[in-house]
Design a protein around this motif. Structure first.
Motif, PDB file in Angstrom:
ATOM      1  N   VAL A  20      41.519  29.867  43.598  1.00  0.00           N
ATOM      2  CA  VAL A  20      42.672  30.514  44.227  1.00  0.00           C
ATOM      3  C   VAL A  20      43.222  29.727  45.412  1.00  0.00           C
ATOM      4  CG1 VAL A  20      41.958  32.795  43.475  1.00  0.00           C
ATOM      5  CG2 VAL A  20      41.278  32.010  45.738  1.00  0.00           C
TER       6      VAL A  20
ATOM      7  N   ARG B 103      42.584  41.633  41.442  1.00  0.00           N
ATOM      8  CA  ARG B 103      42.319  40.287  41.957  1.00  0.00           C
ATOM      9  C   ARG B 103      41.295  39.556  41.093  1.00  0.00           C
ATOM     10  NH1 ARG B 103      43.037  42.957  47.027  1.00  0.00           N
ATOM     11  NH2 ARG B 103      40.805  43.392  47.189  1.00  0.00           N
TER      12      ARG B 103
ATOM     13  N   GLU C 210      47.752  47.358  41.098  1.00  0.00           N
ATOM     14  CA  GLU C 210      48.122  46.049  41.623  1.00  0.00           C
ATOM     15  C   GLU C 210      47.585  45.871  43.037  1.00  0.00           C
ATOM     16  OE1 GLU C 210      52.104  43.292  42.397  1.00  0.00           O
ATOM     17  OE2 GLU C 210      52.267  45.180  41.274  1.00  0.00           O
TER      18      GLU C 210
ATOM     19  N   THR D 160      43.996  33.975  49.022  1.00  0.00           N
ATOM     20  CA  THR D 160      44.240  32.544  49.220  1.00  0.00           C
ATOM     21  C   THR D 160      44.079  32.152  50.685  1.00  0.00           C
ATOM     22  OG1 THR D 160      45.735  32.415  47.328  1.00  0.00           O
ATOM     23  CG2 THR D 160      45.966  30.709  49.003  1.00  0.00           C
TER      24      THR D 160
ATOM     25  N   ARG E  82      43.464  32.350  36.828  1.00  0.00           N
ATOM     26  CA  ARG E  82      43.608  31.083  37.542  1.00  0.00           C
ATOM     27  C   ARG E  82      42.528  30.071  37.140  1.00  0.00           C
ATOM     28  NH1 ARG E  82      47.422  33.898  39.071  1.00  0.00           N
ATOM     29  NH2 ARG E  82      48.667  33.519  40.923  1.00  0.00           N
TER      30      ARG E  82
ATOM     31  N   LEU F 273      43.105  38.233  38.079  1.00  0.00           N
ATOM     32  CA  LEU F 273      43.914  37.082  38.458  1.00  0.00           C
ATOM     33  C   LEU F 273      43.050  35.840  38.670  1.00  0.00           C
ATOM     34  CD1 LEU F 273      46.652  38.417  40.902  1.00  0.00           C
ATOM     35  CD2 LEU F 273      46.945  37.560  38.582  1.00  0.00           C
ATOM     36  N   ARG F 274      41.875  36.029  39.240  1.00  0.00           N
ATOM     37  CA  ARG F 274      40.972  34.895  39.408  1.00  0.00           C
ATOM     38  C   ARG F 274      40.576  34.318  38.051  1.00  0.00           C
ATOM     39  NH1 ARG F 274      37.941  33.440  43.844  1.00  0.00           N
ATOM     40  NH2 ARG F 274      38.478  34.465  45.800  1.00  0.00           N
TER      41      ARG F 274
ATOM     42  N   ILE G 170      47.462  33.942  45.384  1.00  0.00           N
ATOM     43  CA  ILE G 170      47.200  35.363  45.195  1.00  0.00           C
ATOM     44  C   ILE G 170      46.520  35.891  46.449  1.00  0.00           C
ATOM     45  CG2 ILE G 170      46.985  35.093  42.698  1.00  0.00           C
ATOM     46  CD1 ILE G 170      43.963  35.323  43.042  1.00  0.00           C
TER      47      ILE G 170
END
Length: 272
Positions: free
Chosen positions: A91, A156, A150, A35, A163, A159-160, A32
């Motif tokens: 990530v 983010r 997005e 990274t 993950r 998303l973290r 993502i």
């Protein structure tokens, strides 16, 4: 026959596929935004290094289980960048894996993460090998992701959080820094005599079935036999454009003549 297509022109393809005389491997790298600040090598590097190590081990150590070979490949790649990158960060680069290996009169398979492997059987419906854990967990995060811009900070952050479910009990499992993840892979085998062909797909290609529902798996195998893997990716790209869905790297390794010495011969590039 192998087809590989980056998500868009000019973007590095983070998938990897390759074959040795008795096996085929498909790796779908994952990362993502952010990274690159954790790992200076990047997702494409991780995917290609993992795939290359797997192919080497499959050639040199044919008597070990697929899970054991994957565990060793993960450990090798992790050791390559452990001293320069934060390999344990949520990530840092990771990947899903699909492996097909001919062993005597049987075909062995392994799937870890959301890649897909399909065994086309002569006298039965195709056997579809999937690992649904990431898809199931991701669904609970989807409303929050859709509610924010997005690529923004909140996107983010979500998303973290997603993950953080990787490689932990009750979560989902991928190739990353922990070789024990290989023990969580979906594995099995079947007689070669029952099969007509097999196909390995990254999730950017399998969305022809599981997202867009343009075909079922028997239909996919029929198109592969008649028109080749590039046609599958072409239809996926058309569907992405029609539904305004962001394109993803799409890779297909179609293995025919499974009783022969080499399961997956040629390679072709397909533009998005």
């Amino acid at each position: 026959m192998t087809s590989v297509a980056a998500a868009r022109t000019g973007r590095v393809n983070e998938d990897f596929t390759g074959a040795v005389p008795t096996a085929a491997v498909l790796i779908d790298g994952a990362g993502i935004p952010g990274t690159e600040s954790i790992c200076r090598h990047g997702v494409a590097w991780y995917a290609s290094r993992l795939g290359g190590n797997l192919l080497s081990l499959l050639s040199l150590v044919p008597d070990r289980s697929l899970a054991a070979l994957l565990a060793e490949a993960i450990e090798r790649v992790t050791d390559e960048h452990r001293d320069t990158c934060d390999v344990t960060d949520p990530v840092s680069p990771s990947a899903t894996v699909a492996i097909l290996r001919r062993s005597g009169d049987r075909v062995e398979y392994l799937v870890l993460g959301d890649s897909v492997l399909v065994l086309d059987r002569a006298d039965a419906a195709p056997l579809v090998v999937t690992d649904p854990r990431e898809v199931i967990i991701s669904r609970s995060y989807l409303p929050a992701l859709q509610a924010v811009a997005e690529g923004g900070d909140e996107y983010r952050r979500i998303l973290r959080d997603l993950r953080a479910n990787r490689n932990r009990p009750g979560g989902f499992w991928v190739a990353k820094d922990n070789p024990r993840a290989a023990d969580e892979a979906i594995t099995g085998s079947c007689p070669i005599s029952e099969l007509t062909s097999a196909v390995l797909l990254s999730n950017g290609a399998s969305r022809i079935v599981d997202r867009f529902r343009l075909l079922d798996w028997p239909g996919v195998m029929a198109v592969l036999a008649s028109s080749g893997s590039a046609e599958i990716i072409h239809r996926v790209r058309q569907a992405e454009a029609h539904h305004a869905v962001a394109a993803d790297d799409a890779t297909i390794a179609h293995c025919t003549e499974l009783g022969e010495a080499r399961p997956s011969p040629t390679s072709a590039s397909v533009p998005p």
